[in-house]
Design a protein around this motif. Structure first.
Motif, PDB file in Angstrom:
ATOM      1  N   GLU A 127      -3.618  -3.612  -6.701  1.00  0.00           N
ATOM      2  CA  GLU A 127      -3.744  -2.472  -5.784  1.00  0.00           C
ATOM      3  C   GLU A 127      -2.723  -2.580  -4.654  1.00  0.00           C
ATOM      4  N   ILE A 128      -2.546  -3.786  -4.150  1.00  0.00           N
ATOM      5  CA  ILE A 128      -1.592  -3.975  -3.054  1.00  0.00           C
ATOM      6  C   ILE A 128      -0.173  -3.727  -3.543  1.00  0.00           C
TER       7      ILE A 128
ATOM      8  N   ASP B 258       0.714  -1.805  -5.810  1.00  0.00           N
ATOM      9  CA  ASP B 258       0.872  -0.360  -6.038  1.00  0.00           C
ATOM     10  C   ASP B 258       0.714   0.448  -4.760  1.00  0.00           C
ATOM     11  N   ASP B 259       0.547  -0.222  -3.633  1.00  0.00           N
ATOM     12  CA  ASP B 259       0.254   0.510  -2.403  1.00  0.00           C
ATOM     13  C   ASP B 259       1.392   1.456  -2.035  1.00  0.00           C
ATOM     14  N   GLU B 260       1.031   2.735  -1.876  1.00  0.00           N
ATOM     15  CA  GLU B 260       2.033   3.765  -1.592  1.00  0.00           C
ATOM     16  C   GLU B 260       2.764   3.522  -0.287  1.00  0.00           C
ATOM     17  N   ALA B 261       2.005   3.163   0.726  1.00  0.00           N
ATOM     18  CA  ALA B 261       2.600   3.023   2.053  1.00  0.00           C
ATOM     19  C   ALA B 261       3.577   1.847   2.081  1.00  0.00           C
ATOM     20  N   ILE B 262       3.196   0.759   1.447  1.00  0.00           N
ATOM     21  CA  ILE B 262       4.092  -0.401   1.415  1.00  0.00           C
ATOM     22  C   ILE B 262       5.351  -0.054   0.637  1.00  0.00           C
TER      23      ILE B 262
ATOM     24  N   GLU C 165       6.704   2.849   0.093  1.00  0.00           N
ATOM     25  CA  GLU C 165       7.514   3.805   0.827  1.00  0.00           C
ATOM     26  C   GLU C 165       8.331   3.085   1.901  1.00  0.00           C
TER      27      GLU C 165
ATOM     28  N   PHE D 135       2.630  -5.596   7.218  1.00  0.00           N
ATOM     29  CA  PHE D 135       1.307  -5.145   6.768  1.00  0.00           C
ATOM     30  C   PHE D 135       0.284  -6.280   6.818  1.00  0.00           C
TER      31      PHE D 135
END
Lengths: 573, 93
Positions: free
Chosen positions: A78-79, A81-85, A87, A111
């Motif tokens: 999940e981490i 795949d994290d969108e914010a990271i 980006e 993060f």
């Protein structure tokens, strides 16, 4: 070469080193040019995909074998795949012209910090996952293949800087002879894993990873806390024999775990457990203990940059009561200037062991003490909870603490907050001054527990932390036994229960002497329970009293130790 | 743009499984979805599709949150997420 380490999981292992180096990667901050952006973005995605493939392989394997452990790696996915990271990393590469490893390093760091600074521990723990994923990415970026602890081809001693949950989830425990690490203590993940798998472990060996390399032969003596690198043939033979002896003795001793602590002549004693967190393997061992004789609360203050809230403490105390289903003796905050405690920001002192520590600190910062008392009193509604005050040196301490407890209790009663109708208040006897006025102290407390480590330190004027003083730290000093005997006699005469919760309380050599001095309650680390029960079972009270009398006539600690080893040789290792 | 507020009722708050369920639900929608914690210490709005950001809000039982979506499926997205949070993530008391 010999080095000292902290033996957190008992045993003795001999084998070849497998050095597990997950933390080794290089990161350079050198920027890229605008023309290289496309190529570096592609490189970032290649690294990410490779890391994702690694995670998927681990998850597939674990789901077949240990599905609960797969969850750790699903969280990592999940981490990753994290969108914010994602980006932010792309932004770092395309706009700030960072190279991919630098982008990964800085963004994950940022993060991770976000979670590290959070108030609640459960959220803070997730920072470790972020770090874990970052390390995986950087290792892949450096082209290093994952060291894998699930496909060891022969038994090894694992040497590591530290072990993380993700490292040990796939550990093939049948191939691990021992664990040695550079960092970590009694409650670190490495220690917990080693204990739950029954693997000997020696942690906190300074500079370990520079001292050993793959294939080095080592002896890990997690009985006496020593690592021997490249032992001689004689040493090898000596430790192989010691190991055999230990294994035989440990098997024999194990049989006593579930027995009642009753002496040969039928006197029932109580055996309790010392705990410092709610750890799964501890819970199992509690089944063999009559009570939790020492619940240390310091971990709540050490694990966070902020003070634990009343709610957080209440939940923890309640959890301990409900999990263990035994009477629990909660020791209020026992900390001082020798420890770096971010949430307390203690001023440095020249003599922290003679300074503002334990109860003194609680008086100095009453709001901290009151918060803990409120949480403990609230928790008392959920089980049998007693309060124990550390570092008491005179009766004023006791008067003042009881007054504070009463005030908090009254406020809570007025507010209609549920709690136990009566809560017992006792003290730690760990300073000679209170031991010597035991008859007076006994009138003011419900029970006492003798903390032999500090009592030894304060009676013999020895700084426990000072390595050069090791020879002066004599737990078997006759003075200590005389002092314990004196205090015990007076507390018992006043009808106040006495327990021993320091190291001597879990030491099969010392327990018979303490029984002879009148002690009937002992509290100890889980690994001592079977050993202590074994010696108790073979002892009569008369014999114990003889031992106690003899010991007090001997001149030195060395004589006491040799005498006890001779007298009790059938029951110790 | 569409927004709604909801109170977190499950014991763990938005942590562990509930946090992942929340983020995975958010990811099913095309819209940009932001959220923030209300009640006293209002936080900045963060990307609701980022597990790390969602965790960083430290949302506990009893906290009120606001979910704002912007895009073609904004209404469905906010409604689905509010429903999920209001259901308590199936955590039995």
């Amino acid at each position: 070469m010999r080095c000292k380490g902290n033996p957190v999981s008992e045993g003795l292992g001999i084998g070849e080193v497998y050095s597990y180096r997950t933390m080794e990667f290089t990161v350079s901050s050198s920027p890229i040019s605008r023309e290289q952006v496309g190529q570096n973005l592609a490189e970032y995605y290649r690294i990410k995909e490779k890391a994702a493939a690694e995670l998927k392989a681990i998850i597939d394997q674990l789901q077949r074998e240990q599905p609960d452990k797969a969850l750790i790696f699903m969280a990592h996915q999940e981490i990753l795949d994290d969108e914010a990271i994602d980006e932010k990393i792309r932004h770092e590469i395309t706009e700030n012209l960072s190279n991919p490893t630098w982008a990964i390093y800085t963004v994950y760091e940022e993060f991770g910090q976000l979670l590290k600074n959070m108030k609640k521990q459960v959220f803070r723990e997730r920072a470790q996952d972020i770090l874990d994923v970052r390390n995986r990415l950087l290792r892949v970026a450096n082209g290093i293949i994952a060291p894998n602890l699930n496909s060891l081809d022969k038994p090894v001693v694992i040497a590591a800087h530290d072990l993380l949950p993700s490292d040990t989830a796939t550990l093939d425990r049948s191939k691990v002879v021992a664990i040695i690490t550079e960092t970590g203590g009694e409650t670190s993940h490495s220690a917990i894993i080693a204990r739950s798998y029954g693997i000997p472990a020696l942690l906190g060996i300074p500079g370990l990873m520079n001292k050993v390399k793959d294939g080095d032969r080592v002896v890990v003596d997690a009985l006496d806390g020593e690592l021997i690198i490249d032992p001689t043939e004689e040493e090898l033979a000596e430790y192989a024999a010691k190991r055999e002896r230990y294994l035989k003795w440990a098997t024999d001793t194990e049989a006593y775990l579930g027995k009642k602590a009753v002496t040969k002549d039928g006197v029932s004693l109580e055996v309790g457990l010392n705990i410092g967190t709610v750890e799964e393997s501890r819970v199992k061992q509690a089944a063999y203990a009559d009570f939790i004789g020492l619940f240390r609360t310091e971990f709540l203050y050490l694990s966070s940059p902020e003070l634990p809230t009343e709610e957080e403490q209440y939940e923890t105390y309640k959890q301990v009561l409900e999990t263990f289903q035994r009477p629990v003796v909660l020791r209020t905050l026992d900390i001082g200037g020798d420890k770096n405690v971010p949430c307390l920001a203690l001023p440095k002192e020249d003599n922290p062991f003679l300074g503002v520590r334990g109860l003194r600190l609680c008086f100095d910062r009453p709001e901290i003490f009151q918060t803990q008392l409120r949480a403990a009193l609230r928790a008392s509604a959920h089980g049998d909870l007693s309060l124990m005050l550390p570092m008491v040196t005179n009766l004023d301490d006791i008067y003042q603490a009881k007054e504070l407890i009463n005030t908090v209790r009254q406020e809570m009663e007025e507010a209609g907050i549920p709690m136990a109708p009566k809560i017992k208040v006792g003290i730690m006897v760990e300073v000679p001054s209170v031991a010597l006025i035991a008859d007076l102290v006994a009138k003011e407390v419900d029970f006492v527990s003798i903390g032999t480590n500090d009592l030894c330190q304060y009676t013999l004027a020895v700084d426990r932390q000072n390595q050069r003083m090791a020879d002066y730290y004599q737990s078997y000093h006759p003075a200590l036994f005389r002092l314990i005997g004196y205090a015990t006699k007076h507390f018992l005469a006043a009808g106040k229960p006495v327990s021993v919760c320091g190291e001597l309380g879990g030491d099969p050599l010392a327990v018979p002497v303490l029984i002879g001095l009148g002690v009937r309650r002992f509290s100890m680390n889980p690994s001592s329970i079977a050993k202590v029960k074994r010696v108790i079972t073979h002892l009569t009270i008369d014999h114990a009293q003889e031992l106690a009398d003899q010991v007090q006539t001997l001149a030195t600690a060395g004589q006491v130790k040799r005498f006890l080893e001779r007298e009790l040789k059938d029951y110790i290792c | 743009m569409y927004a709604d507020q909801v109170v977190v009722i499950n014991k763990t708050g938005l942590h562990a499984r509930p946090a992942y369920e929340f983020v995975n639900m958010a990811k099913r929608f095309e819209s940009n979805i932001m959220m923030r914690r209300l009640d006293g210490s209002d936080t900045e709005a963060i990307n609701a599709k980022s597990i790390v950001f969602v965790l960083s809000l430290g949302i506990c039982e009893g906290d009120k949150i606001e979910i704002v979506a912007d895009g073609d499926d904004e209404k469905e997205a906010v409604e689905a997420l509010v429903k999920l949070v209001a259901s308590g993530f199936g955590e039995a008391e």
